[in-house]
Design an enzyme around this catalytic site. Structure first.
Site, short mmCIF file in Angstrom:
data_model
loop_
_atom_site.label_atom_id
_atom_site.label_comp_id
_atom_site.label_asym_id
_atom_site.label_seq_id
_atom_site.Cartn_x
_atom_site.Cartn_y
_atom_site.Cartn_z
N ARG A 1 168.88 115.68 83.31
CA ARG A 1 170.19 115.11 83.68
C ARG A 1 170.39 113.75 83.06
NH1 ARG A 1 171.19 113.85 89.85
NH2 ARG A 1 171.46 111.67 89.30
N ASP B 1 176.06 112.89 93.65
CA ASP B 1 174.90 112.11 93.22
C ASP B 1 175.03 110.62 93.58
OD1 ASP B 1 173.55 114.26 92.05
OD2 ASP B 1 174.68 114.07 90.18
N HIS C 1 175.59 117.72 98.07
CA HIS C 1 175.66 116.27 97.84
C HIS C 1 176.46 115.94 96.59
CE1 HIS C 1 172.30 117.52 95.26
NE2 HIS C 1 172.47 116.41 94.55
N HIS D 1 177.45 119.36 94.82
CA HIS D 1 176.68 120.49 94.27
C HIS D 1 175.46 120.75 95.13
CE1 HIS D 1 175.41 116.79 92.23
NE2 HIS D 1 174.19 117.33 92.16
C1 SIN Z 1 171.02 117.56 90.92
O1 SIN Z 1 171.23 117.64 92.13
O2 SIN Z 1 171.35 116.58 90.27
C2 SIN Z 1 170.32 118.69 90.20
C3 SIN Z 1 171.05 119.98 90.36
C4 SIN Z 1 170.26 121.16 89.86
O3 SIN Z 1 169.05 121.05 89.68
O4 SIN Z 1 170.87 122.21 89.66
#
Ligand code: SIN
Length: 274
Positions: free
Chosen positions: A265, A99, A97, A250
């Site tokens: 984050r 974000d 995805h 990611h």
């Molecule tokens: C996310 O998808 O924002 C988190 C990614 C992660 O936990 O590595």
């Protein structure tokens, strides 16, 4: 321009940068980081002994900080998303995805810092969505170049957002209509085209029969899974990843339970995909 020490992880995506983000950095250094981000799409920084204010300061250089619509508005540090996972509490970010594409203006990027890491596992994978677009057949590109797709909220998050923002369903729908985004977006800084549909939030290509749209989306999603377009990052405590959300996807590898993993984050506001 200031030069940074940059070690690419692969020829196309991902580079480790050596700089101390806990110190206030000059505009020249921040501009060099921005250039590196535009070139490598995701940057990694090791041993960043920074606090939340440092984390926010670095992100703020790139734009306003986003408060996730499921967060409690006005809460202290509402811009911080803390993802703490173990056997009982799983984040389900093991899906390719970008974000928050269910908003009209999805983020420019996100800066993620590891606070607790399992002894092994819990890596994050990243995919270069410029390469994903460029790797498509001419015929498919012709089909999608001017197409748009509807992106939708995950149902569970709708309830959380309604509760945290004290919204009724009608009000929620008025504030957060499902956006239509270009299937191929042009990056506002590099001018390059990237594939901008993802398996987590994209629902349907506009004006296409559901069956045809599903088949085409499945093919487009599979581009993020091509190893040649990817890099994979192994976390340590205080590692930081900074990704350009406009041209990457990611996937958080969920292979570490029952061990614990905690990451934090900060997300940077973006613009309307064009
Ligand atoms: C996310 O998808 O924002 C988190 C990614 C992660 O936990 O590595």
């Amino acid at each position: 321009m200031t030069s940074l020490s940059i070690d690419p992880l692969t020829p196309g995506i991902g580079a480790e940068v050596r700089v101390d983000l806990s110190r206030p950095l000059s505009d020249a250094v921040m501009m060099a980081i921005e250039q590196a981000l535009l070139e490598w799409k995701v940057l990694f920084f090791r041993d960043q002994n920074m606090d939340l204010e440092d984390h926010k300061r670095v992100a703020r250089w790139f734009g306003e900080l986003q408060v996730h619509p499921t967060a409690l508005p006005g809460a202290e540090h509402a811009e911080l998303i803390r993802i703490a996972e173990d056997q009982e509490q799983r984040a389900h970010n093991n899906i390719w995805h970008s974000d928050v594409t269910f908003l009209e203006e999805p983020p420019l990027g996100s800066i993620l810092r590891a606070r607790e890491v399992p002894p092994v596992g819990g890596d994050t994978m990243f995919a270069d969505m410029y390469a994903a677009y460029e790797g498509l057949d001419e015929e498919i590109r012709a089909k999608i170049d001017n197409a748009t797709a509807v992106h939708v909220w995950p149902a569970a998050w709708v309830d959380i957002a309604m509760k945290s923002q004290n919204l009724g369903r009608d009000e929620f729908l008025r504030l957060y209509p499902n956006p239509e985004h270009s299937v191929v977006r042009t990056h506002p800084q590099t001018g390059r085209r990237s594939l901008f549909v993802n398996a987590a939030f994209t629902r349907q290509i506009v004006g296409m029969e559901k069956q045809e749209s599903d088949a085409l989306l499945a093919l487009l999603y599979s581009q993020a899974r091509v190893p040649e377009y990817q890099c994979r990052f192994r976390w340590q405590v205080n590692s930081v990843a900074f990704w350009d959300n406009r041209c990457t996807q990611h996937y958080a590898v969920a292979d570490f339970y029952p061990q614990r993993r905690v990451v934090e984050r900060i997300t940077i506001c973006g613009d309307r995909p064009a």
